[in-house]
Design an enzyme around this catalytic site. Sequence first.
Site, PDB file in Angstrom:
ATOM      1  CG  LEU A 190      -1.688  -1.230   1.608  1.00  0.00           C
ATOM      2  CD1 LEU A 190      -2.533  -0.965   2.850  1.00  0.00           C
ATOM      3  CD2 LEU A 190      -2.567  -1.673   0.457  1.00  0.00           C
ATOM      4  CB  THR A 227      -2.041   3.790   3.350  1.00  0.00           C
ATOM      5  OG1 THR A 227      -2.937   2.682   3.304  1.00  0.00           O
ATOM      6  CG2 THR A 227      -0.671   3.354   2.866  1.00  0.00           C
ATOM      7  CG  HIS A 230       1.147   2.393   8.840  1.00  0.00           C
ATOM      8  ND1 HIS A 230       0.871   1.433   9.793  1.00  0.00           N
ATOM      9  CD2 HIS A 230       2.298   1.996   8.242  1.00  0.00           C
ATOM     10  CE1 HIS A 230       1.828   0.513   9.766  1.00  0.00           C
ATOM     11  NE2 HIS A 230       2.707   0.840   8.831  1.00  0.00           N
ATOM     12  CD  GLU A 231       3.770   3.284   4.951  1.00  0.00           C
ATOM     13  OE1 GLU A 231       4.941   3.382   5.384  1.00  0.00           O
ATOM     14  OE2 GLU A 231       3.183   2.192   4.850  1.00  0.00           O
ATOM     15  CG  HIS A 240       5.356  -2.048  11.823  1.00  0.00           C
ATOM     16  ND1 HIS A 240       6.262  -2.620  10.969  1.00  0.00           N
ATOM     17  CD2 HIS A 240       4.557  -1.260  11.068  1.00  0.00           C
ATOM     18  CE1 HIS A 240       6.013  -2.197   9.734  1.00  0.00           C
ATOM     19  NE2 HIS A 240       4.979  -1.362   9.771  1.00  0.00           N
ATOM     20  CG  ASP A 250       5.977   0.002  20.421  1.00  0.00           C
ATOM     21  OD1 ASP A 250       6.487  -0.107  21.555  1.00  0.00           O
ATOM     22  OD2 ASP A 250       4.810   0.416  20.250  1.00  0.00           O
ATOM     23  CB  VAL A 252       6.010   3.357  22.264  1.00  0.00           C
ATOM     24  CG1 VAL A 252       4.881   4.134  22.902  1.00  0.00           C
ATOM     25  CG2 VAL A 252       6.586   4.148  21.091  1.00  0.00           C
ATOM     26  CB  THR A 255       2.196   0.725  22.419  1.00  0.00           C
ATOM     27  OG1 THR A 255       3.628   0.590  22.446  1.00  0.00           O
ATOM     28  CG2 THR A 255       1.838   2.089  21.857  1.00  0.00           C
TER      29      THR A 255
HETATM   30  N1  ARG Z   1       3.170  -0.476   4.516  1.00  0.00           N
HETATM   31  C1  ARG Z   1       1.935  -1.089   4.870  1.00  0.00           C
HETATM   32  C2  ARG Z   1       1.480  -1.921   3.668  1.00  0.00           C
HETATM   33  O1  ARG Z   1       1.933  -1.723   2.572  1.00  0.00           O
HETATM   34  C3  ARG Z   1       0.902  -0.043   5.215  1.00  0.00           C
HETATM   35  C4  ARG Z   1      -0.255  -0.578   5.984  1.00  0.00           C
HETATM   36  C5  ARG Z   1      -1.250   0.511   6.255  1.00  0.00           C
HETATM   37  N2  ARG Z   1      -2.465  -0.017   6.838  1.00  0.00           N
HETATM   38  C6  ARG Z   1      -3.666   0.457   6.545  1.00  0.00           C
HETATM   39  N3  ARG Z   1      -4.733  -0.019   7.149  1.00  0.00           N
HETATM   40  N4  ARG Z   1      -3.835   1.375   5.643  1.00  0.00           N
HETATM   41  O2  ARG Z   1       0.694  -2.777   3.777  1.00  0.00           O
HETATM   42 ZN    ZN Z   2       4.592   0.051   8.379  1.00  0.00          ZN
HETATM   43 CA    CA Z   3       5.253  -0.902  23.595  1.00  0.00          CA
END
Ligand code: ARG
Ligand code: ZN
Ligand code: CA
Length: 322
Positions: A190, A227, A230-231, A240, A250, A252, A255
């Site tokens: 993604l 996405t 997350h990135e 992660h 992680d 942290v 979490t």
């Molecule tokens: N780098 C991850 C991938 O390519 C991103 C995941 C993001 N998750 C999401 N629910 N959009 O899969």
């Molecule tokens: Zn990732």
């Molecule tokens: Ca943690």
Amino acid sequence: MKKTFFYLASAVLLAACSQNPETETLSEDNSTTTVSARRSCPSEEIRAELLKRDAGARERYANIEAVANSFQGKVLADGTVDIPVVVNVLYKTSAENISDARIAEQIAILNADFGGTNTDASKIPTEFSGVKAGDTKVRFHLVKTVRKATTKTKWGTNDAMKKSSTGGIDATTPNSYFNLWIVGNMGGILGYATFPESSGLWNDGVVIAAPYFGKTGATAPYNLGRTATHEVGHYLNLRHIWGDASCGNDLVADTPTQTGANYGKPTYPLYNTCSGTSRSVMFMNYMDYVDDAAMFMFSAGQKVRAQSVLTSTGARSGLRVY
Ligand code: ARG
Ligand code: ZN
Ligand code: CA
């Protein structure tokens, strides 16, 4: 000491990213892609490669972690950091030529998610409301959009999209702008990101495949713009949530340690046992692998980590708007 930490951490990272076997179908004419429900993690893989070959990056990495671990989490000196964004669009089809409106929509999603004003923040379980980030004091504003037509139908994670000599678009001064590339198709991926030790390098930034960018016209279940959330988390040094290892770390504290990545739309509460302790895990965190609709929070500890790279002496201080 620092060195020992680095070697341990990189050994973990090197071992981590091959865990999620991925199925991906690309039809003969390259027009259909089935993205596996099991996400994959090229960002950590790319980091591991960089650290392996680049001594400078290893040193920056060690420094970033030293700063992250000593940062007290005061509100940033100049209040909120509003990150300038350059969006680079590489398109073959008109559907891949993401509209200005959809880019604005994605920026608004980043601002809501990093500001803690996303409407689904109301779904954060009471158990985690005490450790939610709320407003991370990070915002984003679009500076410019660069568009380029291409004949390429599929891109990989080799950064070709980031160089005009390989058919891509050169980054705009990556030290002072957050560069985001949109490409038509990366198969089962993604998106991917560079971590702060890549700050200012030619390939620094985030790549997102067009179907998972923004909301309107995006492909379910990755159609809420998460996405990018997350990135950008990775871009601001977030790992992660499962630490890319079984019961991994992680870096942290708030979490809960979890056994591995979560996928789809898990039902709360979800318990994992690590080192004999059973914990309710924070699968609704943006740094897990769940569907867009199932992720809606950063933690307070993640906020501190992200802020530490944006202080006046942080690895990404070049992004600060004065
Ligand atoms: N780098 C991850 C991938 O390519 C991103 C995941 C993001 N998750 C999401 N629910 N959009 O899969
Ligand atoms: Zn990732
Ligand atoms: Ca943690």
